[in-house]
Motif scaffolding. Structure first.
Motif, mmCIF file in Angstrom:
data_model
loop_
_atom_site.group_PDB
_atom_site.id
_atom_site.type_symbol
_atom_site.label_atom_id
_atom_site.label_comp_id
_atom_site.label_asym_id
_atom_site.label_seq_id
_atom_site.Cartn_x
_atom_site.Cartn_y
_atom_site.Cartn_z
ATOM 1 N N PRO A 93 -17.377 47.831 -92.536
ATOM 2 C CA PRO A 93 -17.015 48.983 -91.447
ATOM 3 C C PRO A 93 -16.852 50.127 -92.230
ATOM 4 C CG PRO A 93 -15.433 47.492 -92.420
ATOM 5 C CD PRO A 93 -16.655 46.923 -92.999
ATOM 6 N N PHE A 381 -15.064 48.100 -83.842
ATOM 7 C CA PHE A 381 -14.349 49.135 -84.475
ATOM 8 C C PHE A 381 -12.702 49.038 -84.323
ATOM 9 C CE2 PHE A 381 -18.385 50.941 -85.560
ATOM 10 C CZ PHE A 381 -18.124 51.047 -86.621
ATOM 11 N N ASN A 385 -11.529 48.747 -88.030
ATOM 12 C CA ASN A 385 -10.771 50.083 -88.582
ATOM 13 C C ASN A 385 -9.554 49.754 -89.196
ATOM 14 O OD1 ASN A 385 -12.684 51.830 -87.328
ATOM 15 N ND2 ASN A 385 -11.351 52.353 -85.427
ATOM 16 N N GLY A 451 -15.217 54.115 -86.400
ATOM 17 C CA GLY A 451 -15.868 54.506 -87.741
ATOM 18 C C GLY A 451 -15.352 55.564 -88.331
#
Length: 495
Positions: A93, A381, A385, A451
């Motif tokens: 990630p 994400f 995240n 991202g």
């Protein structure tokens, strides 16, 4: 500054109601300074009663969950990258590349960072407990600076990120000697600007321009400003913690604030500057000894907090932190009014200069929608995240978060060991951590942060990392330092 209360000569010291609640007892002793807690400097000792094996097990589970979240996010990201779904992220990630340089090729400064961590991990907790509070803040700030700079120069250097053609200094020729004229046309000329400028309001560029106007031109000066202000969040957050949770909680947080894994991106991304500005905006709300002085500091806090939406659109949820502090600290109405007035002055100044914030949001959203980053998968994400946030805050934060669960806050009496934060201190720290977590979750769910959050999360991570100070012992602090070293050594980041 509030130093610990001093026992009167010839009289036995008594435990105050606050000390009884927190489970700490003050004593005067050689080398500790009057009114500093006994035994805190070692970070060792019996753990809280009522915790026992269940507490150990909970910390192990939290650490395992921390590692698992990173492994799963990395594995899923590698699959998506291999399938061509993630084309611009080569180490999801994270937005970077993996590297494994031979030890023989590592520069000497990399070993300097390791050596510094080896000294700081055992020394910082002792120093921040023994020294007077002002000196403890200075030592923590100096340590944060040294740690951040050593990490940066062990890679590509301190100034290198600001030499990138997509960074803020690249737009300075367009600003020229007419910043007000540039501000007035900022929105309409946005498509022609570098990537970071297109994704942010104009204030960050104006900060770099002001440096140049002061004769401090060049990427190195920009980097030095960012690192100095970003690391100062260590001091500002500790002052806020003292106002809400007491001085001992602030002392306990200082080593973790100084050696946070987020330091990897404090050197150097402009978001570290945002972190420092925001942290001081919050701290000033609880500072000020006299009523008049507090109103003045609150007005300054309002200016700093009002500047945040003009530094980054992603800092709007950050304003939840000062709101929570105002409520928790029972800030007087006059102080709140002064802060709101200061924030309003910033908005009025930008409007007078020709930049309207809503118009900037719409223009930036249009640019973001046309950018490859908008094509990143939302669901991946949404979870990934948070794995990046785990990396920035470190495993000790996961351990400390266990103490913020409702069950942990209610169970058992306060610990007799002053090395373990009492329940009142835990609640005070927990308020700040919870506010920052809610703000991050709101931003994450919005979907505009798909991202590249290792830099976006920095202003929030420094607050969430306060939870690490609730993990007792030296091993959690060592784990934080090792995490930072591994991130710096194994990841090539554009920031």
């Amino acid at each position: 500054m509030i130093e610990g209360s001093r026992p009167q000569p010839g009289k036995a010291s008594r435990r105050s109601p606050r000390a009884a609640e927190d489970g700490t007892e003050l004593r005067a002793g050689p080398g500790t300074g009057a009114g500093h807690p006994a035994g805190r400097e070692t970070g060792a000792g019996p753990r809280a009663r009522g915790e026992g094996d269940a507490g150990h097990r909970a910390r192990r589970i939290a650490t395992a969950a921390w590692g698992a979240s990173i492994v799963v996010a990395s594995a899923a990201g590698a699959v998506l990258h291999g399938l061509g779904v993630l084309t611009i992220d080569h180490l999801p990630p994270l937005h970077g590349h993996f590297r494994l340089p031979p030890i023989a090729l590592l520069p000497a400064v990399a070993f300097a960072a390791v050596a510094f961590a080896a000294v700081a991990v055992p020394a910082l907790p002792s120093l921040t407990r023994r020294l007077r509070f002002g000196w403890a803040l200075a030592v923590a700030y100096g340590s944060a600076l040294a740690w951040t700079v050593l990490l940066a120069i062990s890679a590509d250097g301190l100034a290198e990120p600001f030499t990138h053609p997509q960074e803020y200094p690249a737009v300075l020729p367009a600003v020229g000697d007419d910043p007000l004229g540039w501000l007035d046309t900022f929105t309409e000329r946005l498509p022609g600007y570098p990537t970071h400028v297109r994704g942010h309001p104009p204030l960050a560029v104006l900060v770099v321009w002001a440096l140049r106007a002061a004769g401090l031109a060049g990427p190195l000066w920009a980097a030095l400003l960012v690192v100095a202000v970003g690391c100062s969040a260590t001091v500002a957050i500790a002052l806020t913690v003292r106002g809400l949770a007491g001085e001992e909680a602030a002392r306990g947080a200082l080593p973790y604030l100084a050696l946070t894994p987020a330091s990897v991106w404090i050197a150097t991304t402009m978001d570290a500057f945002f972190a420092g500005v925001g942290a001081w905006g919050v701290a000033l709300l609880v500072l000020g000894r006299s009523p008049a002085g507090r109103v003045l500091t609150a007005a300054a806090a309002g200016v700093l907090l009002g500047a945040l939406p003009y530094l980054s659109y992603g800092l709007v949820p950050y304003l939840l932190i000062p709101v929570v502090v105002i409520v928790a600290a029972r800030v007087p109405r006059a102080v709140v009014l002064a802060a709101v007035t200061g924030a309003g002055a910033v908005t009025a100044a930008f409007a007078a200069g020709g930049f309207l914030w809503p118009a900037g949001v719409l223009a930036t959203h249009a640019e973001w929608s046309a950018d490859p980053g908008a094509a990143r998968p939302y669901l991946y994400f949404l979870v990934a995240n948070l794995a990046v946030l785990a990396l920035l805050t470190g495993p000790a934060t996961a351990m400390g978060l266990v103490r913020l669960t409702p069950g942990a806050l209610r169970s058992g009496p306060a610990s007799p060991d002053p090395a373990v934060p009492g329940r009142a201190a835990v609640r005070g720290v927990g308020i700040l951590v919870a506010a920052a977590l809610v703000a991050v979750l709101a931003l994450d769910v919005s979907g505009v942060t798909r991202g590249e959050v290792e830099r976006i999360w920095v202003p929030y991570a420094v607050w969430i990392g306060l939870a690490a100070s609730l993990a007792d012992g030296r091993r959690p602090l060592a784990a934080q330092a090792v995490t930072g070293l591994l991130l710096q050594g194994l990841v090539i980041s554009p920031w």
